[in-house]
Design a protein around this motif. Structure first.
Motif, PDB file in Angstrom:
ATOM      1  N   GLU A   2       0.820  -1.199   0.000  1.00  0.00           N
ATOM      2  CA  GLU A   2       0.000   0.000   0.000  1.00  0.00           C
ATOM      3  C   GLU A   2       0.860   1.257   0.000  1.00  0.00           C
ATOM      4  N   GLY A   3       0.328   2.314  -0.588  1.00  0.00           N
ATOM      5  CA  GLY A   3       1.001   3.595  -0.520  1.00  0.00           C
ATOM      6  C   GLY A   3       2.100   3.781  -1.547  1.00  0.00           C
ATOM      7  N   ILE A   4       2.295   2.796  -2.405  1.00  0.00           N
ATOM      8  CA  ILE A   4       3.350   2.921  -3.400  1.00  0.00           C
ATOM      9  C   ILE A   4       2.709   3.115  -4.764  1.00  0.00           C
ATOM     10  N   ILE A   5       3.133   4.140  -5.438  1.00  0.00           N
ATOM     11  CA  ILE A   5       2.616   4.446  -6.754  1.00  0.00           C
ATOM     12  C   ILE A   5       3.803   4.453  -7.704  1.00  0.00           C
ATOM     13  N   SER A   6       3.667   3.839  -8.840  1.00  0.00           N
ATOM     14  CA  SER A   6       4.779   3.803  -9.782  1.00  0.00           C
ATOM     15  C   SER A   6       4.369   4.470 -11.076  1.00  0.00           C
ATOM     16  N   PHE A   7       5.215   5.330 -11.572  1.00  0.00           N
ATOM     17  CA  PHE A   7       4.996   5.983 -12.856  1.00  0.00           C
ATOM     18  C   PHE A   7       6.145   5.594 -13.768  1.00  0.00           C
ATOM     19  N   GLY A   8       5.887   4.698 -14.707  1.00  0.00           N
ATOM     20  CA  GLY A   8       6.936   4.301 -15.637  1.00  0.00           C
ATOM     21  C   GLY A   8       7.961   3.390 -14.993  1.00  0.00           C
ATOM     22  N   ASN A   9       9.225   3.682 -15.252  1.00  0.00           N
ATOM     23  CA  ASN A   9      10.313   2.817 -14.797  1.00  0.00           C
ATOM     24  C   ASN A   9      10.963   3.318 -13.524  1.00  0.00           C
ATOM     25  N   LYS A  10      10.205   3.851 -12.622  1.00  0.00           N
ATOM     26  CA  LYS A  10      10.764   4.340 -11.361  1.00  0.00           C
ATOM     27  C   LYS A  10      11.311   3.182 -10.548  1.00  0.00           C
ATOM     28  N   LYS A  11      12.266   3.530  -9.690  1.00  0.00           N
ATOM     29  CA  LYS A  11      12.857   2.528  -8.817  1.00  0.00           C
ATOM     30  C   LYS A  11      11.870   2.108  -7.740  1.00  0.00           C
ATOM     31  N   SER A  12      11.995   0.865  -7.330  1.00  0.00           N
ATOM     32  CA  SER A  12      11.224   0.397  -6.183  1.00  0.00           C
ATOM     33  C   SER A  12      12.052   0.673  -4.932  1.00  0.00           C
ATOM     34  N   TYR A  13      11.416   0.603  -3.786  1.00  0.00           N
ATOM     35  CA  TYR A  13      12.162   0.800  -2.546  1.00  0.00           C
ATOM     36  C   TYR A  13      13.190  -0.311  -2.369  1.00  0.00           C
ATOM     37  N   GLU A  14      12.861  -1.510  -2.785  1.00  0.00           N
ATOM     38  CA  GLU A  14      13.809  -2.628  -2.679  1.00  0.00           C
ATOM     39  C   GLU A  14      15.082  -2.329  -3.479  1.00  0.00           C
ATOM     40  N   ASP A  15      14.952  -1.744  -4.655  1.00  0.00           N
ATOM     41  CA  ASP A  15      16.128  -1.347  -5.443  1.00  0.00           C
ATOM     42  C   ASP A  15      16.867  -0.197  -4.769  1.00  0.00           C
ATOM     43  N   PHE A  16      16.113   0.757  -4.260  1.00  0.00           N
ATOM     44  CA  PHE A  16      16.703   1.934  -3.620  1.00  0.00           C
ATOM     45  C   PHE A  16      17.534   1.547  -2.394  1.00  0.00           C
ATOM     46  N   LYS A  17      17.061   0.565  -1.629  1.00  0.00           N
ATOM     47  CA  LYS A  17      17.746   0.136  -0.406  1.00  0.00           C
ATOM     48  C   LYS A  17      19.186  -0.277  -0.657  1.00  0.00           C
ATOM     49  N   LYS A  18      19.489  -0.734  -1.860  1.00  0.00           N
ATOM     50  CA  LYS A  18      20.833  -1.208  -2.191  1.00  0.00           C
ATOM     51  C   LYS A  18      21.872  -0.087  -2.123  1.00  0.00           C
ATOM     52  N   GLN A  19      21.433   1.162  -2.242  1.00  0.00           N
ATOM     53  CA  GLN A  19      22.375   2.278  -2.198  1.00  0.00           C
ATOM     54  C   GLN A  19      22.479   2.922  -0.812  1.00  0.00           C
ATOM     55  N   ILE A  20      21.721   2.431   0.145  1.00  0.00           N
ATOM     56  CA  ILE A  20      21.780   2.952   1.515  1.00  0.00           C
ATOM     57  C   ILE A  20      22.849   2.178   2.286  1.00  0.00           C
ATOM     58  N   PRO A  21      23.779   2.878   2.938  1.00  0.00           N
ATOM     59  CA  PRO A  21      24.775   2.164   3.742  1.00  0.00           C
ATOM     60  C   PRO A  21      24.097   1.262   4.777  1.00  0.00           C
ATOM     61  N   ASN A  22      24.637   0.061   4.978  1.00  0.00           N
ATOM     62  CA  ASN A  22      24.040  -0.898   5.906  1.00  0.00           C
ATOM     63  C   ASN A  22      23.852  -0.324   7.306  1.00  0.00           C
ATOM     64  N   SER A  23      24.783   0.516   7.739  1.00  0.00           N
ATOM     65  CA  SER A  23      24.690   1.086   9.084  1.00  0.00           C
ATOM     66  C   SER A  23      23.562   2.113   9.199  1.00  0.00           C
ATOM     67  N   VAL A  24      23.109   2.653   8.082  1.00  0.00           N
ATOM     68  CA  VAL A  24      22.061   3.680   8.065  1.00  0.00           C
ATOM     69  C   VAL A  24      20.698   3.067   7.761  1.00  0.00           C
ATOM     70  N   LEU A  25      20.675   1.883   7.191  1.00  0.00           N
ATOM     71  CA  LEU A  25      19.420   1.259   6.754  1.00  0.00           C
ATOM     72  C   LEU A  25      18.374   1.125   7.856  1.00  0.00           C
ATOM     73  N   PRO A  26      18.733   0.698   9.086  1.00  0.00           N
ATOM     74  CA  PRO A  26      17.692   0.614  10.131  1.00  0.00           C
ATOM     75  C   PRO A  26      17.025   1.961  10.419  1.00  0.00           C
ATOM     76  N   LEU A  27      17.799   3.038  10.436  1.00  0.00           N
ATOM     77  CA  LEU A  27      17.241   4.374  10.652  1.00  0.00           C
ATOM     78  C   LEU A  27      16.325   4.749   9.493  1.00  0.00           C
ATOM     79  N   PHE A  28      16.785   4.540   8.272  1.00  0.00           N
ATOM     80  CA  PHE A  28      15.996   4.883   7.093  1.00  0.00           C
ATOM     81  C   PHE A  28      14.677   4.105   7.096  1.00  0.00           C
TER      82      PHE A  28
END
Length: 110
Positions: A2-28
């Motif tokens: 829920e709450g996720i809207i996609s327009f075209g080829n936008k990134k998913s949150y699962e893809d986005f998470k790959k660029q978040i440092p592991n130490s910051v991921l729990p906060l994010f």
């Protein structure tokens, strides 16, 4: 999800998470979960370097979250007339320190 809207080829949150440092991921993730807990009108817009949370389909954003090496930068908008508030949260801080400010922005944005 829920709450996720996609327009075209936008990134998913699962893809986005790959660029978040592991130490910051729990906060994010905790910021993301808190934003979704504000109600069913929250819409997530995953962008290239950040995630923006909007109120309903009007896309009035209230929180813009960008990961950094040592934490997260949050931009908060309560209205188009008020200046944008920028908060830097370090990875060892808790979202609860800023949750009321985020909730106020969600409730006040039109």
């Amino acid at each position: 999800m829920e709450g996720i809207i996609s327009f075209g080829n936008k990134k998913s949150y699962e893809d986005f998470k790959k660029q978040i440092p592991n130490s910051v991921l729990p906060l994010f993730d905790s910021i993301r979960e808190f934003c979704f807990s504000l109600g069913d009108k929250v819409v997530e817009d995953v962008r290239m370097h950040r995630v923006v949370f909007c109120k309903s389909m009007t896309f009035r954003w209230f929180v813009d979250v960008e990961p950094e090496k040592e934490g997260v930068i949050i931009k908060i908008q309560k209205s188009r007339k008020d200046p944008i508030q920028t908060i830097q949260i370090k990875k060892d801080q808790k979202i609860s320190e800023f949750s009321q400010t985020i909730k106020d922005a969600f409730e006040e944005i039109h």
